[in-house]
Design a protein around this motif. Structure first.
Motif, mmCIF file in Angstrom:
data_model
loop_
_atom_site.group_PDB
_atom_site.id
_atom_site.type_symbol
_atom_site.label_atom_id
_atom_site.label_comp_id
_atom_site.label_asym_id
_atom_site.label_seq_id
_atom_site.Cartn_x
_atom_site.Cartn_y
_atom_site.Cartn_z
ATOM 1 N N GLY A 171 -2.631 -4.356 -5.399
ATOM 2 C CA GLY A 171 -2.632 -2.889 -5.420
ATOM 3 C C GLY A 171 -4.038 -2.322 -5.385
ATOM 4 N N LEU A 172 -4.958 -2.980 -6.075
ATOM 5 C CA LEU A 172 -6.352 -2.542 -6.041
ATOM 6 C C LEU A 172 -6.931 -2.674 -4.636
ATOM 7 C CD1 LEU A 172 -7.720 -4.117 -9.352
ATOM 8 C CD2 LEU A 172 -7.365 -1.694 -8.874
ATOM 9 N N ALA A 173 -6.584 -3.751 -3.943
ATOM 10 C CA ALA A 173 -7.076 -3.956 -2.578
ATOM 11 C C ALA A 173 -6.557 -2.865 -1.648
ATOM 12 C CB ALA A 173 -6.664 -5.332 -2.068
ATOM 13 N N VAL A 174 -5.287 -2.532 -1.762
ATOM 14 C CA VAL A 174 -4.699 -1.485 -0.918
ATOM 15 C C VAL A 174 -5.312 -0.129 -1.260
ATOM 16 C CG1 VAL A 174 -2.558 -0.278 -0.361
ATOM 17 C CG2 VAL A 174 -2.574 -2.759 -0.531
ATOM 18 N N ALA A 175 -5.459 0.161 -2.548
ATOM 19 C CA ALA A 175 -6.057 1.436 -2.959
ATOM 20 C C ALA A 175 -7.492 1.536 -2.456
ATOM 21 C CB ALA A 175 -6.014 1.568 -4.473
ATOM 22 N N SER A 176 -8.228 0.456 -2.493
ATOM 23 C CA SER A 176 -9.598 0.447 -1.987
ATOM 24 C C SER A 176 -9.625 0.798 -0.505
ATOM 25 C CB SER A 176 -10.231 -0.921 -2.217
ATOM 26 O OG SER A 176 -11.448 -1.019 -1.546
ATOM 27 N N PHE A 177 -8.731 0.203 0.258
ATOM 28 C CA PHE A 177 -8.653 0.484 1.686
ATOM 29 C C PHE A 177 -8.320 1.953 1.942
ATOM 30 C CE2 PHE A 177 -5.841 0.830 5.421
ATOM 31 C CZ PHE A 177 -6.769 0.554 6.410
ATOM 32 N N VAL A 178 -7.334 2.477 1.230
ATOM 33 C CA VAL A 178 -6.913 3.862 1.425
ATOM 34 C C VAL A 178 -8.022 4.825 1.013
ATOM 35 C CG1 VAL A 178 -5.268 5.635 0.660
ATOM 36 C CG2 VAL A 178 -4.465 3.344 1.248
ATOM 37 N N PHE A 179 -8.658 4.591 -0.131
ATOM 38 C CA PHE A 179 -9.758 5.450 -0.577
ATOM 39 C C PHE A 179 -10.892 5.441 0.436
ATOM 40 C CE2 PHE A 179 -9.205 5.682 -5.482
ATOM 41 C CZ PHE A 179 -7.958 6.256 -5.311
ATOM 42 N N GLY A 180 -11.233 4.268 0.950
ATOM 43 C CA GLY A 180 -12.310 4.177 1.927
ATOM 44 C C GLY A 180 -11.983 4.908 3.211
ATOM 45 N N LEU A 181 -10.738 4.801 3.643
ATOM 46 C CA LEU A 181 -10.320 5.457 4.878
ATOM 47 C C LEU A 181 -10.315 6.975 4.723
ATOM 48 C CD1 LEU A 181 -9.448 4.491 7.661
ATOM 49 C CD2 LEU A 181 -7.097 4.621 6.891
ATOM 50 N N LEU A 231 -14.080 -2.422 0.989
ATOM 51 C CA LEU A 231 -15.492 -2.473 0.612
ATOM 52 C C LEU A 231 -16.369 -1.942 1.746
ATOM 53 C CD1 LEU A 231 -17.559 -3.487 -1.530
ATOM 54 C CD2 LEU A 231 -17.559 -5.645 -0.310
ATOM 55 N N ALA A 232 -16.096 -2.381 2.963
ATOM 56 C CA ALA A 232 -16.874 -1.920 4.120
ATOM 57 C C ALA A 232 -16.686 -0.425 4.352
ATOM 58 C CB ALA A 232 -16.464 -2.704 5.360
ATOM 59 N N LEU A 233 -15.461 0.075 4.201
ATOM 60 C CA LEU A 233 -15.219 1.504 4.377
ATOM 61 C C LEU A 233 -15.907 2.321 3.284
ATOM 62 C CD1 LEU A 233 -11.479 1.494 5.464
ATOM 63 C CD2 LEU A 233 -13.440 2.222 6.832
#
Length: 123
Positions: free
Chosen positions: A52-62, A98-100
């Protein structure tokens, strides 16, 4: 093909999940907590939380590329680091988050240098 520790850990988790699914299908009780390769017990909710943290990180970055990049960029970086540290089964998504997050901060720095202000608008 060389395998690093992350690949080995992912394959071990996948094998444990497959064994648990097979045991459930056969009606046998499954182990309560799957074990990590190092022998440390790892509970299923902790892995789900890391995913869930990985998905949230992706969404926040996007989303941070478009709005609130001052807040969502660092949040994406922190969530991605936590997900990777906790052993997510989605390391690619965490790395992309992380990259986003870094890209959010780069976009913010570029916009600030262009306008000489912390506020910016399109148009």
């Amino acid at each position: 093909m060389t395998m690093n520790a992350t690949d080995t850990a992912l394959r071990a988790r996948a094998a444990a999940a497959e064994d648990e699914a097979t045991a459930k299908a056969a009606g046998k009780p499954a182990a309560e907590t799957p074990t990590a390769p190092a022998g440390k017990p790892r509970s299923a909710p902790a892995v789900r939380q890391a995913d869930g943290l990985a998905v949230a990180s992706f969404v926040f970055g996007l989303v941070g590329l478009l709005a609130l990049n001052l807040i969502l960029g660092p949040a994406s970086i922190v969530l991605a680091a936590l997900a990777l540290h906790r052993g997510t089964t989605r390391p690619g998504r965490a790395r992309l988050g992380l990259a986003l997050g870094v890209a959010d901060l780069v976009v913010l720095a570029w916009l600030v240098s262009a306008d000489q202000t912390w506020s910016w608008s399109i148009g």
